[in-house]
Design an enzyme around this catalytic site. Structure first.
Site, short mmCIF file in Angstrom:
data_model
loop_
_atom_site.label_atom_id
_atom_site.label_comp_id
_atom_site.label_asym_id
_atom_site.label_seq_id
_atom_site.Cartn_x
_atom_site.Cartn_y
_atom_site.Cartn_z
N LEU A 1 -9.82 13.09 -17.38
CA LEU A 1 -10.37 14.39 -17.77
C LEU A 1 -11.51 14.24 -18.78
CD1 LEU A 1 -7.10 16.52 -18.12
CD2 LEU A 1 -8.67 16.41 -16.18
N CYS A 2 -12.36 13.23 -18.56
CA CYS A 2 -13.50 13.02 -19.45
C CYS A 2 -14.78 12.79 -18.64
CB CYS A 2 -13.24 11.87 -20.42
SG CYS A 2 -12.60 10.36 -19.67
N GLY A 3 -14.89 13.52 -17.53
CA GLY A 3 -16.11 13.44 -16.73
C GLY A 3 -16.35 12.06 -16.14
#
Length: 288
Positions: free
Chosen positions: A88-90
């Protein structure tokens, strides 16, 4: 009405997702401030220590730096990849994977390349492409200089014992919350100063003890500091990337929710209009 119920359920679900992504954004923003302060404070020290070591090394014989300065023909390469344990950090983790593949294909296509993974995400992907010699995922549980120094000592022993001819670190350098720059830094052997010579060190310096002893004492400390700085850089980059990704996710969820609300209101209005038409039509039929 079944269609309206389905839309209401989707609106509720998206609202819950927005709350989660918004909370994650705020958590990452809080962690980013602390991580950013840590790496900003450390960079000048790390840079000056590396500069001092390179300047001193430039005035010594090529073998005065000990086992960590010996340049060997490159046959085996170890890439130390620094990623995160969570997603969930691109594109934070995928950028490291791409940089590793690019480095292997462009620089070490005909060499034996192994991976030393720091972080679960990078290790999980790269282990399918290359030989994974070790994985250190618990370092983020207690990210201190002493714990990172243990990893650095293991890497230094790999090179001193001749297991690898070059060791490089692949990590994301923190620029700001929205920008992380993939970097490939040479860890071992110690990279000589570019264009440096004996004049690089001020001749007025008085060395006590000798320059050789100072260099041999500085090398392990400099290497440990370099690895610690790289992990700190990556740690700040991770929170910046996650904050940005969650901000975009929240905005996208809001846009989707607004579109669904508009669709819901139109469908509800159409249903009410149809009911009115049916009532009016029924009344007209009774009158006739």
């Amino acid at each position: 009405m079944a269609n309206l119920k389905e839309i209401r359920n989707r609106i509720t679900s998206i609202g819950s997702t927005m709350q989660i992504t918004s909370a994650m954004k705020m958590v990452s923003a809080a962690k980013l401030k602390k991580a950013q302060d840590a790496i900003t404070a450390m960079r000048p020290y790390s840079s000056k220590l590396t500069e001092l070591l390179q300047n001193l090394s430039a005035t010594l014989d090529s073998d005065a730096g000990g086992a960590y300065s010996i340049q060997r023909p490159i046959h085996k390469v170890l890439l130390v990849t620094i990623t995160s344990n969570r997603g969930l950090c691109g594109g934070f983790n995928s950028s490291i994977t791409k940089e590793v593949i690019k480095t292997v294909n462009e620089k070490y296509a005909d060499k034996t390349v192994d991976i030393f993974a720091i972080g679960k995400k990078g290790g999980a992907i790269l282990s399918k492409l290359y030989n994974l010699v070790d994985s250190r995922n618990d370092i983020y549980d207690d990210l201190t200089f002493d714990n990172v120094a243990l990893i650095a000592e293991e890497l230094m022993s790999f090179y001193a014992e001749g297991k690898y001819d070059r060791i490089e670190i692949v990590y994301n350098q923190f620029k700001n919350a929205a920008t992380q720059l993939p970097q490939v830094e040479q860890f071992l052997p110690i990279k000589p100063i570019e264009g440096g010579d004996a004049a690089a060190v001020n001749s007025d310096y008085i060395f006590e003890p000798s320059k050789e002893e100072i260099v041999l004492a500085l090398i392990p400390k400099s290497l440990k500091t370099q690895l610690y700085k790289s992990i700190r850089d990556s740690f700040a980059s991770e929170h910046g990337a996650r904050m940005t990704a969650m901000h975009k996710a929240t905005d996208n969820a809001k846009d989707l929710r607004d579109d669904l609300l508009l669709t819901y209101n139109k469908a509800r209005q159409a249903a009410i209009t149809n009911e009115i038409l049916e009532i009016v039509g029924g009344a007209e039929a009774l009158n006739n």
